[in-house]
Structure formats: C-alpha cells, structure tokens
Write a protein that holds these residues in place. Structure first.
Motif, PDB file in Angstrom:
ATOM      1  N   THR A  13       0.771  -1.248  -0.097  1.00  0.00           N
ATOM      2  CA  THR A  13       0.029   0.142  -0.183  1.00  0.00           C
ATOM      3  C   THR A  13       1.058   1.174  -0.116  1.00  0.00           C
ATOM      4  OG1 THR A  13      -1.724  -1.035   1.255  1.00  0.00           O
ATOM      5  CG2 THR A  13      -1.882   1.176   1.067  1.00  0.00           C
TER       6      THR A  13
ATOM      7  N   ALA B 226       1.481   5.280   0.355  1.00  0.00           N
ATOM      8  CA  ALA B 226       0.861   6.446   1.149  1.00  0.00           C
ATOM      9  C   ALA B 226       1.816   7.658   0.788  1.00  0.00           C
ATOM     10  CB  ALA B 226       0.840   6.156   2.613  1.00  0.00           C
TER      11      ALA B 226
ATOM     12  N   SER C 124      -1.791   1.774  -4.741  1.00  0.00           N
ATOM     13  CA  SER C 124      -1.139   0.282  -4.182  1.00  0.00           C
ATOM     14  C   SER C 124      -0.467  -0.490  -5.429  1.00  0.00           C
ATOM     15  CB  SER C 124      -2.442  -0.511  -4.010  1.00  0.00           C
ATOM     16  OG  SER C 124      -3.103  -0.764  -5.093  1.00  0.00           O
TER      17      SER C 124
ATOM     18  N   THR D  97       3.378  -1.193   4.043  1.00  0.00           N
ATOM     19  CA  THR D  97       3.246   0.006   3.536  1.00  0.00           C
ATOM     20  C   THR D  97       4.335   0.899   3.122  1.00  0.00           C
ATOM     21  OG1 THR D  97       0.963   0.176   4.781  1.00  0.00           O
ATOM     22  CG2 THR D  97       1.736   2.365   4.061  1.00  0.00           C
TER      23      THR D  97
ATOM     24  N   THR E  52       5.698   4.719   2.544  1.00  0.00           N
ATOM     25  CA  THR E  52       5.004   6.199   2.809  1.00  0.00           C
ATOM     26  C   THR E  52       6.372   7.051   2.332  1.00  0.00           C
ATOM     27  OG1 THR E  52       3.772   5.299   4.657  1.00  0.00           O
ATOM     28  CG2 THR E  52       4.264   7.766   4.171  1.00  0.00           C
TER      29      THR E  52
END
Length: 196
Positions: free
Chosen positions: A13, A15, A65, A190, A192
């Motif tokens: 994912t 971010a 994603s 994730t 980021t």
C-alpha cells in the motif's frame, strides 16, 4: 510434505504525506491579511482561523497500491512501484526533500515466520522520469547498486525550485528478499513517501 514457495505474493500500500496546516489567531496584522494565498476559515467555537503554513502548495502524489509479484522462499522480488511526483509552486526558491519509509510486510497474524522485516526491504529511486519547470533535482539512489534498506526513513529525492514552479517525477523500485523460512501467504506492507 511442505510445498515450497506456494502462494508467496507480496503487495504494497503506497501512502503520501505533507506538513499539516497551523492554527493562528483570527485577527491577522494588516501586513499579513493582504498577502495573496492566505486562506482563513473562521471557527466560531474558538475564535481561531486556520491558515496554511505554506501559502503556496508543495505536494507529493503516489499510486494507491502495487502488486509486487510472487516468489518462492529465499528468493528476491524487484518491482516498480509506479510514479511518484513532487509539485512545488511555493514562492521564492525553497528546497524540498522527499523521504520514504516502510512497515514490515506481514501475512496471517504476523508471527516471525509470517513477517518480512524492513531489513529485507530495499528501495532505490532511480533517475528523474518526467519534469517541468526549472530547478535542481537529486535522486537519493540513482541506480540499483545504490539501493538502501528501509529500516529507517531515507531520502528518496531532493530538489530546489526556481520561479515560478516545478514538478519532478520518478519511478522507484522495491527489492524485497524473502526469508528462506517465510510462511507461504500474501504479504502486505505500507511504503510512505513524505515531502517537506
């Protein structure tokens, strides 16, 4: 009999974050109230106004994603995460730095054999893939040989704009080494990107 490498799929994912606005008093000095771009939003409950810390935007955009692919235990995945873009239309010639961080990738309940730690997650930014405006642009890791583990936040890209605005895009690559004792499953984590 254990089936080696069955169902090892890794997804991420992606971010992004930027600095939050800051609260200032409602009554601004006349010298500030005339500055273009300052937006006030009165709050009746506190008598305060919200004024963005940056009158002009500095933004970062990333894909939502990425499916990084599948591999057997002990193998390595290398996959592009898509395009990351920093757009800077602030006044003056300020610098900016984009950083990247990661969580562990886990499957199931995240036991030790269901976890790929950030020590096994490597990042390299690659070069500029698209740009507009005038300024300097510096990749954090221009080649695969300069990739770094995401055990702590690292610089992905940096730059300094010239008037009036600039944008910088790159297509980073994640390289993930799968432990030889990793349980089969779909691993998610994730990544980021932040800019300041």
């Amino acid at each position: 009999m254990r089936q080696v490498g069955a169902g090892m799929i890794v997804t991420a994912t992606l971010a992004a974050s930027i600095a939050a606005p800051v609260a200032l008093p409602t009554s601004l000095p006349a010298s500030l109230s005339a500055v273009p771009g300052l937006v006030q939003a009165a709050r009746a409950d506190t008598g305060m106004a919200l004024v963005p810390l940056r009158a002009d935007p500095l933004t970062i955009t990333v894909p939502g994603s990425a499916n990084l692919g599948s591999v057997a235990q002990g193998g390595t995945i290398s996959a592009s995460m898509g395009t990351v873009t920093v757009a800077d239309s602030r006044g003056g010639i300020p610098p900016w730095t984009a950083t990247v961080s990661a969580t562990n990738f886990t499957t199931g309940s995240g036991t030790p054999t269901q976890t790929i730690t950030t020590a096994n997650v490597f990042y390299w930014s690659g070069p500029v893939t698209a740009s507009s405006g005038v300024g300097t642009r510096n990749p954090g890791q221009p080649t695969a040989a300069s990739r770094v583990a995401l055990t702590s936040p690292v610089t992905a890209f940096s730059g300094r704009k010239q008037a009036p605005s600039m944008s910088t895009s790159w297509q980073p690559t994640l390289v993930i080494t799968i432990p030889s004792n990793a349980a089969a499953g779909v691993y998610t984590g994730t990544i980021t990107h932040s800019v300041a």
